[in-house]
Write an enzyme that holds these catalytic residues in place. Structure first.
Site, short mmCIF file in Angstrom:
data_model
loop_
_atom_site.label_atom_id
_atom_site.label_comp_id
_atom_site.label_asym_id
_atom_site.label_seq_id
_atom_site.Cartn_x
_atom_site.Cartn_y
_atom_site.Cartn_z
N GLU A 179 62.32 40.90 18.61
CA GLU A 179 62.78 41.79 17.54
C GLU A 179 63.56 41.04 16.46
OE1 GLU A 179 64.65 44.70 20.12
OE2 GLU A 179 62.95 46.08 19.89
N GLY B 257 59.74 54.10 21.36
CA GLY B 257 58.68 54.98 21.82
C GLY B 257 58.68 56.26 20.99
N MET C 297 66.49 52.16 23.89
CA MET C 297 67.51 51.90 24.93
C MET C 297 68.81 51.29 24.42
SD MET C 297 64.78 50.52 27.78
CE MET C 297 65.94 50.43 29.14
N GLU C 298 69.03 51.23 23.10
CA GLU C 298 70.23 50.57 22.57
C GLU C 298 70.90 51.30 21.40
OE1 GLU C 298 67.19 48.84 22.53
OE2 GLU C 298 67.46 47.96 24.49
N ASP D 24 54.84 52.47 21.13
CA ASP D 24 54.12 53.22 22.17
C ASP D 24 54.50 54.70 22.03
OD1 ASP D 24 56.72 51.87 23.42
OD2 ASP D 24 56.46 53.87 24.29
C1 4EZ Z 1 60.35 44.56 29.20
C2 4EZ Z 1 60.45 45.99 28.76
C3 4EZ Z 1 61.40 46.16 27.64
C4 4EZ Z 1 61.47 47.54 27.09
C5 4EZ Z 1 62.44 47.63 25.93
C6 4EZ Z 1 62.04 48.74 25.04
N1 4EZ Z 1 62.88 48.95 23.89
C7 4EZ Z 1 64.23 49.33 24.28
O1 4EZ Z 1 65.00 49.70 23.21
C8 4EZ Z 1 62.31 49.91 22.91
C9 4EZ Z 1 61.28 50.84 23.47
C10 4EZ Z 1 59.97 50.88 23.09
N2 4EZ Z 1 59.31 51.86 23.79
C11 4EZ Z 1 60.19 52.45 24.64
C12 4EZ Z 1 60.07 53.45 25.61
N3 4EZ Z 1 58.89 54.08 25.84
N4 4EZ Z 1 61.16 53.79 26.34
C13 4EZ Z 1 62.34 53.18 26.11
N5 4EZ Z 1 62.54 52.19 25.22
C14 4EZ Z 1 61.46 51.83 24.47
#
Ligand code: 4EZ
Length: 230
Positions: free
Chosen positions: A14, A80, A174-175, A198
């Site tokens: 990122e 997401g 998540m942040e 996603d």
């Molecule tokens: C190795 C895995 C790392 C996942 C980190 C995902 N980031 C958290 O900020 C963003 C994010 C993108 N899609 C998401 C989802 N479906 N649920 C939660 N967070 C997210």
């Protein structure tokens, strides 16, 4: 006094698109994080990724302000989608952020609430308006809405729908809400932008892997283009 701008992400992917845009970069390691200090178009910038989740994000946001003296924070990353209007690659800016996994409802409180806290923390209007200016200039679509934060990667339509209905949220990650708590508590204007990777459903893991890099770049390229207007 000229501003010192923090640009924060959660994952190396990122912030990677940002690092090669900085001049005069020096790096320092502090509290298990690497901080990249440099300039961009004459502005002082500090870039860092926190690692994933609310706890790491709280630590890094606090250090960017307290240790590195940043007086404004921009977050760039991926998220997401909850809203059907958000497709992979689309940009969303947060007008408010909440914690979907904060729960003392056993005491009659609403989801996302604890005493002396607030369910939804608003972001800085001026920075949101700068983003809209940039979007207009670039002819880019920009969604604005509530972003829900929790310490879980959501890959389940039922959980996603619950978060959407409970918090009227358009996207989840998540942040962001941690950054919101830190910045609003310390009076630092902040801005949270995410590009969709996603749809937080059963395909989320595959889509995330497939689109992390491209969506992270979409968000980072947009955020850095805001800097010259700040
Ligand atoms: C190795 C895995 C790392 C996942 C980190 C995902 N980031 C958290 O900020 C963003 C994010 C993108 N899609 C998401 C989802 N479906 N649920 C939660 N967070 C997210």
């Amino acid at each position: 006094m000229p501003k010192k701008i923090a640009i924060m992400g959660a994952m190396p992917e990122e912030i990677a698109p940002l690092l090669d845009k900085l001049d005069n970069v020096t790096t320092s390691v502090y509290a298990c994080n690497t901080y990249y200090e440099g300039t961009y178009r004459g502005k002082e910038i500090v870039v860092a990724y926190s690692k994933i989740g609310k706890v790491f994000a709280t630590l890094t946001a606090t250090m960017l302000i307290e240790k590195f003296g940043c007086d404004l924070l921009l977050f760039s990353g991926v998220a997401g989608a909850i809203s059907d209007e958000l497709a992979i690659g689309d940009l969303i800016i947060a007008d408010g952020l909440c914690q979907h996994d904060l729960d003392i409802t056993a005491f009659g409180h609403p989801h996302g609430y604890v005493p002396e806290g607030e369910v939804c923390i608003p972001t800085d209007v001026t920075l949101r308006n700068i983003a809209k200016e940039v979007a207009n200039e670039k002819g880019l679509k920009l969604k604005e809405g509530i972003i829900a934060t929790g310490d879980q990667f959501v890959a389940n339509s039922e959980r996603k729908e619950w978060i959407g209905e409970t918090f009227k949220a358009h996207a989840l990650e998540m942040e962001g809400a941690s950054v919101a708590v830190v910045c609003s508590s310390m009076g630092v204007p902040f801005f949270i932008m995410r590009a969709i990777s996603d749809s937080a459903d059963m395909d989320a893991g595959f889509d995330f892997d497939a689109f992390l890099e491209s969506s992270a770049k979409t968000s980072a390229d947009f955020v850095i283009s805001m800097v010259e207007k700040i």
